[in-house]
Design an enzyme around this catalytic site. Structure first.
Site, PDB file in Angstrom:
ATOM      1  N   LYS A  99       0.306  -1.132   0.123  1.00  0.00           N
ATOM      2  CA  LYS A  99       0.237   0.198   0.108  1.00  0.00           C
ATOM      3  C   LYS A  99       0.839   1.521   0.258  1.00  0.00           C
ATOM      4  O   LYS A  99       1.545   1.117   0.807  1.00  0.00           O
ATOM      5  CB  LYS A  99      -1.196  -0.315   1.471  1.00  0.00           C
ATOM      6  CG  LYS A  99      -1.877   1.158   1.481  1.00  0.00           C
ATOM      7  CD  LYS A  99      -2.878   0.586   2.798  1.00  0.00           C
ATOM      8  CE  LYS A  99      -3.985   2.045   2.729  1.00  0.00           C
ATOM      9  NZ  LYS A  99      -5.049   2.453   3.627  1.00  0.00           N
ATOM     10  N   SER A 159      -9.843   1.981   2.899  1.00  0.00           N
ATOM     11  CA  SER A 159      -8.946   2.307   2.225  1.00  0.00           C
ATOM     12  C   SER A 159      -7.865   2.344   0.890  1.00  0.00           C
ATOM     13  O   SER A 159      -7.224   2.065   0.053  1.00  0.00           O
ATOM     14  CB  SER A 159      -7.964   3.464   2.955  1.00  0.00           C
ATOM     15  OG  SER A 159      -7.384   3.054   3.712  1.00  0.00           O
ATOM     16  N   SER A 205     -10.182  -0.173   7.136  1.00  0.00           N
ATOM     17  CA  SER A 205      -9.411  -0.552   5.748  1.00  0.00           C
ATOM     18  C   SER A 205      -8.662  -1.236   5.266  1.00  0.00           C
ATOM     19  O   SER A 205      -8.277  -1.754   3.867  1.00  0.00           O
ATOM     20  CB  SER A 205      -8.408   0.983   5.729  1.00  0.00           C
ATOM     21  OG  SER A 205      -9.311   2.119   5.759  1.00  0.00           O
TER      22      SER A 205
END
Length: 484
Positions: A78, A153, A177
């Site tokens: 990420k 996210s 997330s």
């Protein structure tokens, strides 16, 4: 079937027997990215040259580190996890050219295991969002339906694994997330106990809530990754100095006598009927394996969303003050003085959702409002944590849906922040309490995956994995793949 659909243990065995090479794995990963990423758009940055160079080096030592299952495995990271020499943007214009000069602790840990970093994955800007529609770079799609969101996210992290581009990815979970996109994309995502994994090198959104965790295709693979990244870190004062057990040893499939609490708040009003039914079906599977369940109550969970947005936005307001155009990142070109430099840099560099949360957090922390909002939210957080402690006195795990609905269409909720925020209603309490939670696939609704959330006591990821693995072995949801 692609090699990238195999388990890490199977791939490790093939590597050890020298039936495949690390270069083969990396080739397959980049081929798959070339085939599907123009549709899915999971990656922001690819590190192909370094990945291939490292693969060749690892090919020379195959078999020497024969106990390490992560050896040579292609992974995506990420884009809010700092990677030395590899652009880290948080999917924000304000960091679009940021090349870190150091690694996050977990990156050092994974590199010592000889994983291959394929690239950095898309996300909601600064991890603020539930659909990856707040990315300042691109819109990631759900591999199961390209018109639907992948969640957020960590949308890019879940989509890349679901699309078969990498064998595992890392996400971060502040209010759901990791688990929410894992549910939307039909993969396995774990938020560890707060403090189980070092946050050093994770770009902070809300420091008392953020936690890094793995996204994988199976529970076993997930346990391998957590085993590698867990542990105390002298660089992170919030990482906990507790023993890291052997998570793999808990994957026995045996859950006889296990007691499950099912919060009535998690299967009541607002939860889609197909989602509710999938949870009741999952509970039948677990009953068939020897577990028992009862309805319980987490009475303060109805305040979780409001509490979370006050606390996380307050912490974000403080954490994001460092992005001012002075030391690094984007800087406005047309400022007359220092105050103007700050204002214009932040106005031009941050997206709408990030600005909204900074404003909300600054207001909640301001003189005259601090007691009414921030301090009150901290008190409610304590009550939410106490609810979990009370249930865990009698039950081994808490089970419910990961999300109230399957993945929604892109653009469906962007104009209504409150509806979007409510999407994390079932995951947020877990972050507020700091306990571990995992999402595993448990069904489908109109071709879109649904997630089962299993929540455990502090630092009891072993039991969470045991239940998740037993359920996974008794069902076939995890074997189904999107047809891209």
């Amino acid at each position: 079937m692609s090699l990238l659909d195999s388990s890490m243990a199977d791939i490790h065995e093939l590597l050890h027997k020298k039936e495949i090479s690390v270069s083969d794995l990396v080739d397959l990963s980049f081929q798959r990215i070339q085939q599907v990423d123009d549709k899915v758009e999971a990656f922001l940055t690819l590190d192909e040259e370094n990945a291939r160079h490292k693969a060749k080096k690892l090919d020379d030592i195959i078999g020497e580190g024969n106990g390490n299952v992560l050896f040579g495995i292609p992974a995506g990271i990420k884009d809010n996890i700092v990677t030395k020499g590899l652009r880290t943007t948080c999917a924000s214009k304000i960091l679009e050219n940021f090349d870190p000069i150091y690694n996050a602790t977990i990156m050092d840990k994974l590199e010592s295991q000889n994983i291959i970093t394929v690239g950095k994955l898309n996300m909601d800007e600064f991890a603020m969002g539930s659909s990856t529609e707040n990315s300042g770079m691109k819109q990631t799609k759900n591999p199961w339906n390209l018109d639907a969101v992948p969640g957020g996210s960590s949308g890019g992290s879940a989509a890349a694994v679901a699309a078969g581009e990498v064998l595992f990815s890392l996400g971060s979970d502040t209010g759901g997330s990791i688990r929410q996109p894992a549910a939307f994309c039909g993969v396995v995502g774990l938020k560890p106990t707060y403090g189980r994994v070092s946050r050093f090198g994770l770009v902070a959104f809300a420091s008392s809530l953020d936690q890094i965790g793995p996204i994988t295709r199976t529970v076993e693979d997930n346990a391998y990754v957590l085993q590698a990244i867990a542990g105390v870190d002298p660089m992170d004062s919030t990482s906990a100095n507790v023993d890291v057990p052997n998570f793999l040893s808990s994957l026995t499939g045996d859950i006889k006598g296990l007691k499950i609490g099912v919060p009535k708040e998690y299967i009541g009003e607002g939860v889609n009927e197909e989602v509710r039914q999938s949870i009741l079906d999952a509970l039948k599977v677990l009953e068939g394996l020897g577990a028992t369940w009862e309805e319980v109550s987490l009475p303060h969970s109805k305040y979780a969303v409001a509490t979370y947005y006050l606390l996380s936005s307050s912490e974000a307001s403080a954490n994001l003050a460092r992005f001012d155009g002075v030391r690094y990142g984007y800087r406005t070109q047309n400022a007359e003085n220092l105050i103007e430099l700050y204002k214009k840099t932040r106005a031009e560099g941050f997206g709408e959702e990030v600005k909204r949360r900074i404003m909300l957090g600054t207001f909640a922390l301001s003189s005259g409002y601090y007691d009414a909002y921030y301090k009150k939210a901290q008190k409610v957080r304590t009550l939410i944590k106490k609810d979990f402690e009370d249930v865990f006195e009698k039950y081994d795990v808490i089970i419910g849906p990961t999300t109230p609905t399957p993945a929604f269409k892109m653009g469906e909720k962007t104009h209504d922040p409150l509806t979007m925020y409510a999407n994390d209603i079932l995951t947020i309490p877990v972050n507020l309490a700091g306990v571990p939670g995992i999402s595993v696939p448990c069904g489908f609704s109109n071709g879109l995956p649904l997630g089962l959330q299993i929540i455990g006591r502090h630092f009891d990821e072993s039991t969470v994995y045991r239940v998740a693995h037993a359920f996974e072995q008794a069902t076939t949801y995890h074997q189904q793949k999107p047809s891209l």
